[in-house]
Design a protein around this motif. Sequence first.
Motif, PDB file in Angstrom:
ATOM      1  N   UNK A 227      -5.735  -2.785   8.296  1.00  0.00           N
ATOM      2  CA  UNK A 227      -6.652  -1.775   7.797  1.00  0.00           C
ATOM      3  C   UNK A 227      -6.220  -1.230   6.444  1.00  0.00           C
ATOM      4  N   UNK A 228      -7.099  -0.481   5.813  1.00  0.00           N
ATOM      5  CA  UNK A 228      -6.759   0.119   4.524  1.00  0.00           C
ATOM      6  C   UNK A 228      -5.609   1.116   4.658  1.00  0.00           C
ATOM      7  N   UNK A 229      -5.584   1.843   5.790  1.00  0.00           N
ATOM      8  CA  UNK A 229      -4.506   2.809   5.987  1.00  0.00           C
ATOM      9  C   UNK A 229      -3.145   2.145   5.981  1.00  0.00           C
ATOM     10  N   UNK A 230      -3.008   1.042   6.717  1.00  0.00           N
ATOM     11  CA  UNK A 230      -1.741   0.330   6.757  1.00  0.00           C
ATOM     12  C   UNK A 230      -1.380  -0.310   5.433  1.00  0.00           C
ATOM     13  N   UNK A 231      -2.371  -0.922   4.766  1.00  0.00           N
ATOM     14  CA  UNK A 231      -2.117  -1.583   3.480  1.00  0.00           C
ATOM     15  C   UNK A 231      -1.703  -0.569   2.423  1.00  0.00           C
ATOM     16  N   UNK A 232      -2.409   0.571   2.363  1.00  0.00           N
ATOM     17  CA  UNK A 232      -2.041   1.599   1.388  1.00  0.00           C
ATOM     18  C   UNK A 232      -0.663   2.182   1.691  1.00  0.00           C
ATOM     19  N   UNK A 233      -0.346   2.343   2.981  1.00  0.00           N
ATOM     20  CA  UNK A 233       0.958   2.882   3.357  1.00  0.00           C
ATOM     21  C   UNK A 233       2.078   1.939   2.917  1.00  0.00           C
ATOM     22  N   UNK A 234       1.918   0.645   3.191  1.00  0.00           N
ATOM     23  CA  UNK A 234       2.939  -0.321   2.789  1.00  0.00           C
ATOM     24  C   UNK A 234       3.125  -0.309   1.275  1.00  0.00           C
ATOM     25  N   UNK A 235       2.004  -0.391   0.544  1.00  0.00           N
ATOM     26  CA  UNK A 235       2.074  -0.447  -0.910  1.00  0.00           C
ATOM     27  C   UNK A 235       2.675   0.811  -1.512  1.00  0.00           C
ATOM     28  N   UNK A 236       2.263   1.979  -1.004  1.00  0.00           N
ATOM     29  CA  UNK A 236       2.775   3.222  -1.576  1.00  0.00           C
ATOM     30  C   UNK A 236       4.229   3.437  -1.194  1.00  0.00           C
ATOM     31  N   UNK A 237       4.605   3.019   0.006  1.00  0.00           N
ATOM     32  CA  UNK A 237       6.021   3.119   0.404  1.00  0.00           C
ATOM     33  C   UNK A 237       6.879   2.275  -0.534  1.00  0.00           C
ATOM     34  N   UNK A 238       6.483   1.036  -0.776  1.00  0.00           N
ATOM     35  CA  UNK A 238       7.243   0.159  -1.663  1.00  0.00           C
ATOM     36  C   UNK A 238       7.298   0.744  -3.073  1.00  0.00           C
ATOM     37  N   UNK A 239       6.151   1.226  -3.576  1.00  0.00           N
ATOM     38  CA  UNK A 239       6.099   1.761  -4.943  1.00  0.00           C
ATOM     39  C   UNK A 239       6.950   3.025  -5.077  1.00  0.00           C
ATOM     40  N   UNK A 240       6.825   3.943  -4.129  1.00  0.00           N
ATOM     41  CA  UNK A 240       7.525   5.224  -4.241  1.00  0.00           C
ATOM     42  C   UNK A 240       9.027   5.076  -3.988  1.00  0.00           C
TER      43      UNK A 240
END
Length: 496
Positions: A227-240
Amino acid sequence: MSNFVGPPKPLLFDWPTVVAFYAGSFAVAWAGTMAVIRHQGKLGMDTPDGRRKLHARPVSRLGGLPIYLTLMLGFVAAFWFLDVRFEGWLPLILCNFLMFSVGLADDFKSLGARVKLTGQIGAALILYSSGLSIDVLSNPFGEGGLEIGWWSLPLTLLWLVAIPNIINLIDGMDGLAGGFGLFLSLTLAFVGFVSGFNDIMIMSIVMAGALSGFLYFNFPPAKIFLGDGGAYLIGFFVASVSLKSSNKGSIVAALLVIVIALGVPILDTAFAILRRAIRGVPIFRADAEHIHHRLILLGYSKGRALVAMYSVCAVLSLVGISILLTKGVALPVAGAVLFLLAVGAARYLGYVRSWSNLREQMNLAMERRHRLEHARAHARVLDFDIELCCHLEEFSALLVQRLKWMDFNTSRAEGVSPVSMQFSDGSICHLYRPEHLHEEGEWQRRADELETVLERCIERWGSLPPALEFSRPEHGTLEASPEDPAKKQVHDSRLN
């Protein structure tokens, strides 16, 4: 600020503890994902459409929920039980929650690209205001660095917003985005270990464990989607987290490792942007021409395509880590690897059919773009016609004329093939296009331009125009508009 990190600092906990956190995160995510699958309802379900979404039955898109809960439980456990300083992590945790919430809300009900982008930028701005930013670009080959001044804000926002969207963009095949997130998390954990950043290492291990537990149910055929929630969480975790590690050491070292490890998703995103820009379609409009789609068209099974992309991601992660370990010496090699990968992938996957005939291919692409703009112009006129027409039958007559200009037929005939569109009320409309003229994907893009118009038609009159054939899932028949019983017809709903 040093250019690259020095020798590793001693860990404040032993390796059995690291293994325990990974195993614990795996178990919690596994149990949480199982609970979501067992108790899934009607909300957050991804329904197959016969085009891009080819799964057999509706599947939950709430896979990000157990991953997020596992990440938070892991943070609390590490904070209470480990001798690790989590200085400055509260803003990071808050902004990861905000980014996850934006995606989760979209999983329940589509928010639209602008609303999601606004939420993403808002989360990134909060994190930037907390002091997590790109301020100095250090020289990877020597001493010194470049103060970027006011460029700090746009570069930081670009980093924090782009990576979640890149991860979301590749989330088109079972196990793909979650697997890439696993490799990236392990890469970040290694960066934390080598650099002596114990907080970054342990939280990356927790994320890796959470993704491993989720992937048990996400491998083909998937029982649950990220889902978008999981994809955004993974991406933002990696970025931050990569940005936090760079603020503790070298900007170039930590960020370059992630950029190289993200080689496949970045390449896929670059191909998608170029492809859609040339065709004249919105950049955020989904299609079925990503790298994994191309591999399947080349004869790969889903499993083989997944293994192939995992292998490339693993190799690129090692290449990125080599930059860190060699203090920048391996950077030219990494650049060459990415360049060769881009050129080889463009040719092998069919994005460029021949380098010698590239100009002819560009001319053909521009012709297709003009035909699409022609269809888009007719769709805009029909949008105005909805407001001007007094009843559905009047609009239906105008629609038939416009469809003829677009080379569509409204009924079956010899030498035509169906093009389908699915609408919010569950109905599926069928247009027919000449078999010998242009590619199937081009016809589908033309039909997509009509979706918004026909959705508005349903909103105003409660039905599609009677001139169109459409089916409803509850009874699976082709019919005309229910507003005119005299015109209702029942046909075989199977397509040619």
